[in-house]
Write an enzyme that holds these catalytic residues in place. Structure first.
Site, PDB file in Angstrom:
ATOM      1  N   ASP A 284       0.868  -1.168   0.000  1.00 64.71           N
ATOM      2  CA  ASP A 284       0.000   0.000   0.000  1.00 64.71           C
ATOM      3  C   ASP A 284       0.911   1.227   0.000  1.00 64.71           C
ATOM      4  OD1 ASP A 284      -2.164   1.683  -0.032  1.00 64.71           O
ATOM      5  OD2 ASP A 284      -3.262   0.626   1.522  1.00 64.71           O
TER       6      ASP A 284
HETATM    7  C1  NOJ Z   1      -4.032   3.872   0.006  1.00 66.17           C
HETATM    8  C2  NOJ Z   1      -5.231   2.962   0.082  1.00 66.17           C
HETATM    9  O1  NOJ Z   1      -5.224   2.241   1.298  1.00 66.17           O
HETATM   10  C3  NOJ Z   1      -5.290   1.976  -1.072  1.00 66.17           C
HETATM   11  O2  NOJ Z   1      -6.487   1.264  -0.988  1.00 66.17           O
HETATM   12  C4  NOJ Z   1      -5.172   2.693  -2.373  1.00 66.17           C
HETATM   13  O3  NOJ Z   1      -5.283   1.788  -3.433  1.00 66.17           O
HETATM   14  C5  NOJ Z   1      -3.831   3.406  -2.404  1.00 66.17           C
HETATM   15  N1  NOJ Z   1      -3.773   4.383  -1.323  1.00 66.17           N
HETATM   16  C6  NOJ Z   1      -3.585   4.105  -3.734  1.00 66.17           C
HETATM   17  O4  NOJ Z   1      -4.420   5.174  -3.867  1.00 66.17           O
END
Ligand code: NOJ
Length: 745
Positions: A284
């Site tokens: 993430d």
């Molecule tokens: C953080 C989020 O937790 C995740 O779900 C997302 O895909 C990413 N950022 C990218 O935006």
């Protein structure tokens, strides 16, 4: 031929084969031939994902030389880069690199791209796998035409805490329903096979247990037994693997003290080992570097070592891989084979998407215009939105409202709102009118007859304590035959980093309801939100309530369809609605306990509260229709089955009301005695059927060993002989028919 060939392919062509011949080779061989030619730095580049500068969905690190890094082959993927034109221009940079390996463009296409669909939790309430799949297909069609190869969806995290802002993004509380929805969404995004021009790669996230954050606080720790993990939180991920999901994203949280991003048990042992997942895992946003904050690693060098060893293939935005992996390989801490494995997984997907054959195949401005202006998409969004609306209350059949009602007062801060209808993950597509939303006002106006007088008052804002608009709202209400009040959350009150400790209706909206109630006029309440809210007073006093969630571009039309009876609501809650925050976590599939809760507050004798009911406001599986259904003739093919046999269950459902309608018939089981205590009820099957007024149908379910199995004391998936309760109902708390059967040795 105007395709750009990678260097590896050119060399191979020169040596022995034509381009067409190379295309015929198995992808794994083509991957190997590329890998063979790559330097360590180029390999590490493939493991590195950057945010484009256009927008950000996490804390930004500024890189003045991003373009140079791309043309040097130091970047494998970009996120938040949209549109045929923009993706093409970045891809051109990648084509300047020595190996000419195309970039992957990833994006959070969570509930639609240009056409916004209902938030995933709302769609989950449709229990309609075809609709959910279609919604993902439309999103994939539009996104792929806008240059996107990869969506960071579906989020398949089970969530049982409505304080957590991301409940909006998943499929609710139940592993069985959640698994079916995971499969439908993966199939919708990816189509039959990767590489179709209208599909994108899906990404099952967040691996794992992100939805169980302590206290419902986003990014918080998770403390969980292995059994709960396997039984409740992992099944939707496994379903995504079985459906062929191309990628996984790990998660921000730690589980029992080990961050998911650096968790070998999750990524190597379970995902890539036991489940045989052949795609790749992305971290993430920044989560590799965040392991320093968790307190599991000392510095970014150790963070990179921990994550790559644990099975995280691509580093989103932390730059730990980019800046440390070369050193780690040179220090003999990371074997080259580990890097090769991660690169191979990523290249494999780039090949499957056809990017080595044509890196620009998704950057076609003409096709983009066509897809983004396809009128069919709005029609589909309208249907899916109507299927997602849950009818919670309908006293004296106030709904549907007649289209010929003389005067309707449409009141509330959400009546004329535009963007609010879109929900958290709406996407601003460059160069496109993203205010392409049918407001609730517009939808209702389109629906009522010319003779109907439609009056409006805003009443108040969503937030704040200003009641200046109340008097006007009351005076408008007094002139009407029926009041429709539209209240709820703002679209960004639920979503990432949007946890709330108080989940009542915000601001003075409930006070506005009370003032309107005092007029004595019949009142329908529309509640727009991204999570289950607590609204006991409204639940007790409104004449009718529709939970409309965030429905997307076609919200207004879909709401009007339901209000005026063009669509008979059929949705059922995919998550329990508590009566108070103190009840959380609350879910239907709880254990019985040694002192089972009966609802009376006789402490010492049952597991209850002194000051609150143990029952939810609305249970999992609950939702009304304008018609009524009678359940009868439950038949089991046998009272006993052997473990290699299937029990056939049949039940007859009759539509006894005056409207055509759909019913979601739910089948729950309880294993009465197990080596591990079993929940009092577990959803094991359901059927959504359409019945004309007066019509009846007999439906059949099949119960096999798989449906009777659970993780036993040794955490092995097995069925234990013994007695089972079988329950058929219209909701988890509205069981209409029951029987028992025995599983023999
Ligand atoms: C953080 C989020 O937790 C995740 O779900 C997302 O895909 C990413 N950022 C990218 O935006």
């Amino acid at each position: 031929m105007n395709f750009k060939l990678s260097l590896s392919l050119i060399i191979l062509c020169a040596n022995m084969a034509s381009f067409a011949q190379i295309q015929q080779k198995p992808i794994s061989q083509r991957v190997d031939s590329v890998l063979l030619l790559m330097t360590l730095e180029e390999k590490i580049g493939q493991l590195n994902q950057y945010n484009d500068d256009w927008t950000a969905t996490g804390p930004v690190t500024v890189d003045s030389d991003k373009a140079k890094q791309i043309s040097n082959g130091q970047v494998g993927s970009l996120l938040n880069c949209l549109g045929a034109e923009r993706t093409r221009s970045w891809q051109e940079k990648a084509m300047q690199s020595r190996m000419k390996i195309p970039l992957l463009f990833g994006q959070d296409v969570i509930h639609g791209y240009k056409t916004t669909f209902p938030i995933p939790l709302a769609e989950a309430c449709s229990w309609d796998m075809d609709a959910i799949k279609l919604s993902a297909q439309v999103a994939a069609n539009e996104a792929s035409a806008g240059g996107i190869h990869w969506t960071f969806a579906p989020m398949v995290d089970i969530a049982r805490d409505p304080r957590w802002g991301r409940v909006m993004e998943g499929a609710g509380e139940d592993p069985y329903l959640g698994s079916l929805i995971a499969k439908a969404r993966v199939q919708g995004f990816q189509d039959e096979k990767l590489g179709g021009i209208n599909s994108v790669m899906a990404c099952a996230k967040h691996f794992a247990a992100y939805g169980a954050a302590i206290g419902g606080r986003d990014y918080n720790s998770v403390d969980m037994s292995d059994r709960l993990l396997w039984e409740t939180y992992l099944p939707p991920f496994k379903a995504a693997v079985d459906a062929g999901v191309a990628t996984f994203m790990n998660s921000f949280n730690d589980i029992n003290g080990v961050p998911a991003t650096g968790n070998t048990y999750l990524q190597r042992d379970i995902l890539k080992g036991k489940w045989g997942f052949t795609g790749f895992v992305v971290s993430d946003w920044g989560s590799v570097g965040e392991m320093i904050n968790h307190g599991n690693v000392k510095n970014r060098y150790e963070a990179a070592l921990c994550a790559i060893t644990a099975g995280c293939d691509m580093d989103m935005e932390s730059r730990c891989y980019k800046n440390n992996l070369t050193q780690l390989v040179n220090d003999n801490k990371v074997p080259l084979a580990l890097i090769d494995d991660a690169v191979r997984r990523i290249l494999q997907k780039k090949f499957e998407l056809g990017l080595f054959d044509d890196p620009y195949r998704f950057c076609n401005a003409e096709r983009e215009q066509e897809a983004l202006n396809n009128p069919e998409h709005a029609k589909i969004a309208r249907k899916v939105a109507a299927k997602s609306i849950v009818l919670l209350k309908n006293e004296n059949q106030l709904l549907p409202v007649s289209k010929n009602t003389k005067t309707i007062a449409f009141i509330g801060p959400l009546v004329k709102a535009l963007k609010q209808n879109k929900g958290f993950w709406d996407i601003e597509v460059p160069g496109v009118d993203s205010n392409f939303i049918v407001s609730q006002w517009e939808g209702v106006q389109n629906c009522v007859s010319a003779a109907t007088k439609l009056l409006y008052a805003k009443g108040c804002d969503i937030e704040g304590d200003n009641k200046d608009g109340f008097a006007e709202a009351v005076s408008v209400a007094k002139q009407a035959d029926v009041i429709i009040l539209s209240i709820g959350e703002k679209r960004d009150m639920s979503g990432e980093a949007r946890s709330r400790s108080k989940i009542g209706i915000p601001g003075v909206q409930e006070d506005l309801f009370k003032e309107l109630l005092a007029t004595g006029k019949p009142i329908v309440v529309l509640i727009n939100a991204g999570r289950p809210l607590v609204f006991n007073f409204i639940a007790g006093h409104a004449n009718a309530i529709l939970y409309t969630w965030w429905l997307g571009s076609e919200a207004g039309n879909a709401i009007a369809d339901v209000l005026f009876g063009d669509y008979n609501p059929s949705a059922k809650l995919a998550i329990t609605f508590p009566r108070s925050v103190g009840q959380i976590p609350i879910y239907y599939s709880h254990f019985n306990t040694g002192r089972p809760a009966t609802g009376d507050a006789n402490h010492h004798q049952n597991s209850s509260y002194l000051d609150e009911s143990i029952f939810p406001e609305y249970a999992f599986g609950y939702g009304l229709s304008y018609t009524s259904f009678v359940y009868s003739d439950l038949k089991l093919s046998s009272a006993k089955i052997k473990s290699n046999e299937t029990l056939e269950v049949s039940v007859t459902i009759k539509n006894t009301g005056k409207y055509d309608g759909e019913e979601i018939v739910q089948l729950y089981l309880r294993d009465k005695v197990g080596s591990i205590a079993r929940p009092t009820k577990e959803l094991k099957d359901f059927s959504k059927i359409a019945l004309k007024a007066g019509e009846s149908k007999t439906i059949k379910f099949a119960i096999d060993k798989e449906k009777l199995s659970f993780y036993n004391q040794k955490l092995e998936w097995a069925a234990e002989p013994g007695d089972f309760d079988l329950m058929i109902g219209a909701s988890s708390d509205d069981i209409r028919l029951k029987d028992t059967f025995e599983l023999l040795n």
